[in-house]
Design a protein around this motif. Structure first.
Motif, mmCIF file in Angstrom:
data_model
loop_
_atom_site.group_PDB
_atom_site.id
_atom_site.type_symbol
_atom_site.label_atom_id
_atom_site.label_comp_id
_atom_site.label_asym_id
_atom_site.label_seq_id
_atom_site.Cartn_x
_atom_site.Cartn_y
_atom_site.Cartn_z
ATOM 1 N N CYS A 6 9.280 1.850 18.795
ATOM 2 C CA CYS A 6 7.996 2.548 18.725
ATOM 3 C C CYS A 6 7.027 1.943 19.741
ATOM 4 C CB CYS A 6 7.423 2.482 17.321
ATOM 5 S SG CYS A 6 7.168 0.816 16.735
ATOM 6 N N PRO A 7 6.036 2.734 20.180
ATOM 7 C CA PRO A 7 5.058 2.215 21.130
ATOM 8 C C PRO A 7 4.230 1.096 20.491
ATOM 9 C CG PRO A 7 4.705 4.558 20.710
ATOM 10 C CD PRO A 7 5.836 4.124 19.873
ATOM 11 N N PRO A 8 3.617 0.248 21.293
ATOM 12 C CA PRO A 8 2.831 -0.861 20.750
ATOM 13 C C PRO A 8 1.612 -0.380 19.971
ATOM 14 C CG PRO A 8 2.561 -0.703 23.128
ATOM 15 C CD PRO A 8 3.617 0.271 22.746
ATOM 16 N N ILE A 9 1.103 -1.266 19.120
ATOM 17 C CA ILE A 9 -0.071 -0.947 18.308
ATOM 18 C C ILE A 9 -1.292 -0.833 19.208
ATOM 19 C CG2 ILE A 9 -1.582 -1.852 16.501
ATOM 20 C CD1 ILE A 9 0.869 -3.105 15.255
ATOM 21 N N CYS A 10 -2.175 0.063 18.878
ATOM 22 C CA CYS A 10 -3.394 0.305 19.657
ATOM 23 C C CYS A 10 -4.241 -0.968 19.699
ATOM 24 C CB CYS A 10 -4.185 1.449 19.013
ATOM 25 S SG CYS A 10 -5.765 1.775 19.823
ATOM 26 N N ARG A 11 -4.687 -1.359 20.889
ATOM 27 C CA ARG A 11 -5.466 -2.582 21.019
ATOM 28 C C ARG A 11 -6.924 -2.396 20.608
ATOM 29 N NH1 ARG A 11 -5.991 -2.989 27.572
ATOM 30 N NH2 ARG A 11 -7.324 -1.188 27.789
ATOM 31 N N ASP A 12 -7.394 -1.163 20.535
ATOM 32 C CA ASP A 12 -8.780 -0.924 20.141
ATOM 33 C C ASP A 12 -8.976 -0.976 18.630
ATOM 34 O OD1 ASP A 12 -9.572 -0.656 22.764
ATOM 35 O OD2 ASP A 12 -9.300 1.498 22.781
ATOM 36 N N CYS A 13 -7.995 -0.456 17.872
ATOM 37 C CA CYS A 13 -8.150 -0.400 16.413
ATOM 38 C C CYS A 13 -7.164 -1.281 15.659
ATOM 39 C CB CYS A 13 -8.033 1.036 15.925
ATOM 40 S SG CYS A 13 -6.400 1.757 16.161
ATOM 41 N N ASP A 14 -6.244 -1.948 16.368
ATOM 42 C CA ASP A 14 -5.222 -2.815 15.768
ATOM 43 C C ASP A 14 -4.377 -2.105 14.722
ATOM 44 O OD1 ASP A 14 -5.791 -5.053 17.304
ATOM 45 O OD2 ASP A 14 -7.362 -5.720 15.938
ATOM 46 N N GLY A 15 -4.153 -0.819 14.888
ATOM 47 C CA GLY A 15 -3.303 -0.064 13.976
ATOM 48 C C GLY A 15 -4.048 0.578 12.814
ATOM 49 N N PHE A 16 -5.319 0.210 12.611
ATOM 50 C CA PHE A 16 -6.139 0.827 11.559
ATOM 51 C C PHE A 16 -6.912 1.972 12.208
ATOM 52 C CE2 PHE A 16 -5.484 -3.557 10.296
ATOM 53 C CZ PHE A 16 -5.001 -3.392 9.014
ATOM 54 N N SER A 17 -6.269 3.125 12.307
ATOM 55 C CA SER A 17 -6.794 4.199 13.151
ATOM 56 C C SER A 17 -7.893 5.042 12.513
ATOM 57 C CB SER A 17 -5.652 5.113 13.572
ATOM 58 O OG SER A 17 -5.006 5.618 12.426
ATOM 59 N N THR A 18 -8.005 5.037 11.196
ATOM 60 C CA THR A 18 -9.027 5.836 10.520
ATOM 61 C C THR A 18 -9.921 4.933 9.694
ATOM 62 O OG1 THR A 18 -7.480 7.681 10.388
ATOM 63 C CG2 THR A 18 -9.412 7.794 8.994
ATOM 64 N N VAL A 19 -11.231 5.128 9.813
ATOM 65 C CA VAL A 19 -12.190 4.338 9.043
ATOM 66 C C VAL A 19 -13.078 5.269 8.233
ATOM 67 C CG1 VAL A 19 -12.233 2.420 10.667
ATOM 68 C CG2 VAL A 19 -13.844 4.278 10.940
ATOM 69 N N ALA A 20 -13.629 4.755 7.140
ATOM 70 C CA ALA A 20 -14.586 5.498 6.324
ATOM 71 C C ALA A 20 -15.930 4.779 6.410
ATOM 72 C CB ALA A 20 -14.126 5.583 4.883
ATOM 73 N N ILE A 21 -16.946 5.480 6.851
ATOM 74 C CA ILE A 21 -18.280 4.914 7.021
ATOM 75 C C ILE A 21 -19.193 5.542 5.984
ATOM 76 C CG2 ILE A 21 -20.218 4.658 8.607
ATOM 77 C CD1 ILE A 21 -18.203 4.966 10.890
ATOM 78 N N THR A 22 -19.904 4.694 5.236
ATOM 79 C CA THR A 22 -20.843 5.230 4.239
ATOM 80 C C THR A 22 -22.131 5.628 4.939
ATOM 81 O OG1 THR A 22 -21.730 3.043 3.752
ATOM 82 C CG2 THR A 22 -19.917 3.815 2.383
ATOM 83 N N THR A 23 -22.723 6.729 4.464
ATOM 84 C CA THR A 23 -23.948 7.230 5.070
ATOM 85 C C THR A 23 -25.194 6.693 4.389
ATOM 86 O OG1 THR A 23 -23.918 9.170 3.656
ATOM 87 C CG2 THR A 23 -22.825 9.363 5.792
ATOM 88 N N GLY A 24 -25.035 6.063 3.233
ATOM 89 C CA GLY A 24 -26.192 5.532 2.516
ATOM 90 C C GLY A 24 -26.699 6.471 1.440
ATOM 91 N N THR A 25 -26.270 7.713 1.463
ATOM 92 C CA THR A 25 -26.696 8.670 0.443
ATOM 93 C C THR A 25 -25.617 8.795 -0.617
ATOM 94 O OG1 THR A 25 -25.766 10.519 1.688
ATOM 95 C CG2 THR A 25 -28.067 9.978 2.113
ATOM 96 N N ARG A 26 -25.967 9.412 -1.713
ATOM 97 C CA ARG A 26 -25.017 9.605 -2.812
ATOM 98 C C ARG A 26 -24.809 11.093 -3.068
ATOM 99 N NH1 ARG A 26 -23.665 5.107 -5.880
ATOM 100 N NH2 ARG A 26 -24.884 3.269 -5.410
ATOM 101 N N ASN A 27 -23.609 11.421 -3.519
ATOM 102 C CA ASN A 27 -23.289 12.794 -3.911
ATOM 103 C C ASN A 27 -23.877 13.052 -5.297
ATOM 104 O OD1 ASN A 27 -21.808 13.259 -1.559
ATOM 105 N ND2 ASN A 27 -19.969 12.387 -2.465
ATOM 106 N N THR A 28 -23.790 14.293 -5.775
ATOM 107 C CA THR A 28 -24.358 14.647 -7.075
ATOM 108 C C THR A 28 -23.647 13.955 -8.230
ATOM 109 O OG1 THR A 28 -22.939 16.598 -7.129
ATOM 110 C CG2 THR A 28 -25.163 16.895 -6.282
#
Length: 59
Positions: A6-28
């Protein structure tokens, strides 16, 4: 001897390609609102493809 198939792991994300960022607000229902973002370099695959080599055309 290990085989690298397989190709080498991405050097920018170290293999953790998806992140979840909180917006500070809450859902209902009380949970945090999040944004799911993919790595720009590997486009969410976690693997980096080798760079294309330049080809000399002409003489």
């Amino acid at each position: 001897m290990p085989q690298h198939t397989c190709p080498p792991i991405c050097r920018d994300c170290d293999g953790f390609s998806t992140v979840a960022i909180t917006t500070g607000t809450r859902n209902t229902d009380g949970t945090r609102a999040t944004l799911s973002l993919d790595c720009r370099a590997c486009k969410g695959t976690g693997r980096q493809l080798p760079a294309a080599q330049l080809v000399r055309a002409g003489r």
